[in-house]
Design an enzyme around this catalytic site. Structure first.
Site, mmCIF file in Angstrom:
data_model
loop_
_atom_site.group_PDB
_atom_site.id
_atom_site.type_symbol
_atom_site.label_atom_id
_atom_site.label_comp_id
_atom_site.label_asym_id
_atom_site.label_seq_id
_atom_site.Cartn_x
_atom_site.Cartn_y
_atom_site.Cartn_z
ATOM 1 C CD GLU A 242 -3.211 0.947 2.252
ATOM 2 O OE1 GLU A 242 -3.783 -0.151 2.177
ATOM 3 O OE2 GLU A 242 -3.053 1.750 3.220
ATOM 4 C CG HIS B 100 -7.759 2.805 0.023
ATOM 5 N ND1 HIS B 100 -7.167 3.133 0.916
ATOM 6 C CD2 HIS B 100 -6.645 2.028 -0.599
ATOM 7 C CE1 HIS B 100 -6.466 2.208 1.529
ATOM 8 N NE2 HIS B 100 -6.269 1.646 0.584
ATOM 9 N N GLY C 166 -13.894 5.513 6.164
ATOM 10 C CA GLY C 166 -13.198 6.991 6.145
ATOM 11 C C GLY C 166 -13.288 7.526 7.656
ATOM 12 C CB ALA D 57 -17.655 0.450 4.282
ATOM 13 C CE1 TYR E 35 -10.781 -1.058 11.288
ATOM 14 C CE2 TYR E 35 -12.584 -2.112 10.280
ATOM 15 C CZ TYR E 35 -11.478 -1.232 10.552
ATOM 16 O OH TYR E 35 -11.721 0.034 9.544
ATOM 17 C CG ASP F 215 -15.698 -5.097 14.524
ATOM 18 O OD1 ASP F 215 -16.128 -4.162 14.167
ATOM 19 O OD2 ASP F 215 -14.450 -5.513 14.129
ATOM 20 C CE LYS G 150 -16.875 -3.982 6.601
ATOM 21 N NZ LYS G 150 -15.836 -3.353 7.089
#
Length: 315
Positions: A52, A107, A138, A150, A172, A185, A192
């Site tokens: 990245e 991104h 973000g 997201a 995460y 989470d 997603k």
């Protein structure tokens, strides 16, 4: 300032053309779909890396960066890009894209973008031959955004563009700092994936077992897409502390104790970090939970390069 708006008829015709195999005249190289590349390396259990980097104004940086990192045959490069309203019209200029390789993961942060902004941006990515998008929420706390999370942007992209794009989302291992619990989470992450995400890149961590448990927990609730661990090379003690705080990552006490003794010696911290990450990567490979590793270079490729050299597995 004149606002750029895509007329609905033109937009729909454009999307139909893409779905039917049309390619823009701007595309001069083969389009890379990371879904296919990931399937190939996973099916053959091939160890791979990715890197990245951040947007800069100096195009010479990109040339030297790619020259240095291409020798490790990365599966892709991820480009971070803060989407400012006044930059959307000039987003992804052709001179920049001519420098980039064709395996870019771009991104796209959901906060502060309108639906029309996203259509304009994604049309430009298609014109430049980019089909891979890393969807993130973000850092903005804007509660009036058309894409507050997201998952909302993932749904929109799938609704508007179908399966044209390969979509990555963030995971995460130690829980997003704003989540109520690890269980919730994981549920948010599954949302997603169910909305259309094809693979996951994780936040950084400093214990192999944290990532291994995370992957196993994901599988238990039905998340079966590829999960790539995020790796943060440690340049010095100050950067290490700062990154851990920003990412809300817990540091094992044994690592804190080790670093406390050498924190004022950047060279010793760098060497310690390289050996630590080598061990983490080898332990994850042995666990067979993934075969890829994503390096957050912060535009300092030498550290990632040294880790790759020490491992000797990315050639």
């Amino acid at each position: 300032m004149k606002k750029t708006v895509l007329k609905r008829k033109t937009y729909n015709q454009y999307i139909d053309n893409i779905r039917n195999g049309y390619q823009s005249k701007d595309i001069e190289h083969k389009i890379v779909d990371l879904r296919n590349k990931l399937k190939n390396v996973i099916d053959t259990n091939t160890i791979f890396c990715s890197f990245e980097f951040m947007r800069v104004e100096n195009n010479d940086f990109y040339k030297s960066f790619f020259m240095e990192m291409n020798k490790y045959h990365p599966l892709f490069y991820a480009l971070t890009w803060k989407h400012m309203k006044n930059e959307i019209k000039n987003y992804l200029s052709s001179d920049i894209c001519n420098i980039f390789s064709n395996n870019i993961l771009l991104h796209l942060t959901s906060n502060n973008l309108t639906r029309n902004d996203v259509k304009i941006i994604l049309k430009k990515t298609l014109d430049r031959g980019i089909r891979n998008i890393f969807v993130l929420k973000g850092d903005s706390s804007n509660t009036n955004s058309e894409f507050p999370y997201a998952v909302d942007l993932v749904r929109f992209i799938r609704n508007q563009f179908g399966e044209i794009f390969s979509i990555c989302v963030a995971g995460y291992p130690e829980m997003h700092p704003k989540s109520l619990s690890k269980e919730m989470d994981l549920i948010y992450l599954k949302e997603k994936v169910d909305a259309g995400a094809d693979f996951i890149i994780t936040q950084i961590f400093f214990e192999a077992n944290i990532f291994i448990k995370f992957v196993n927990d994901c599988k238990q609730i039905g998340i079966n897409v590829p999960i790539i661990p995020g790796i943060f090379p440690i340049p010095n003690y100050t950067s290490f502390q700062k990154m851990a705080k920003i990412c809300n990552v817990k540091i094992p006490q044994i690592i804190l104790n080790d670093l406390q003794c050498i924190k004022d010696n950047d060279e010793e911290v760098r060497i310690y970090g390289i050996e630590l990450l080598k061990t983490i990567i080898k332990d994850i490979i042995a666990s067979r939970t993934t075969c890829g590793f994503h390096f957050f270079t912060l535009n300092k490729p030498s550290l990632s390069s040294e880790i790759c050299d020490k491992l000797g597995i990315f050639y």
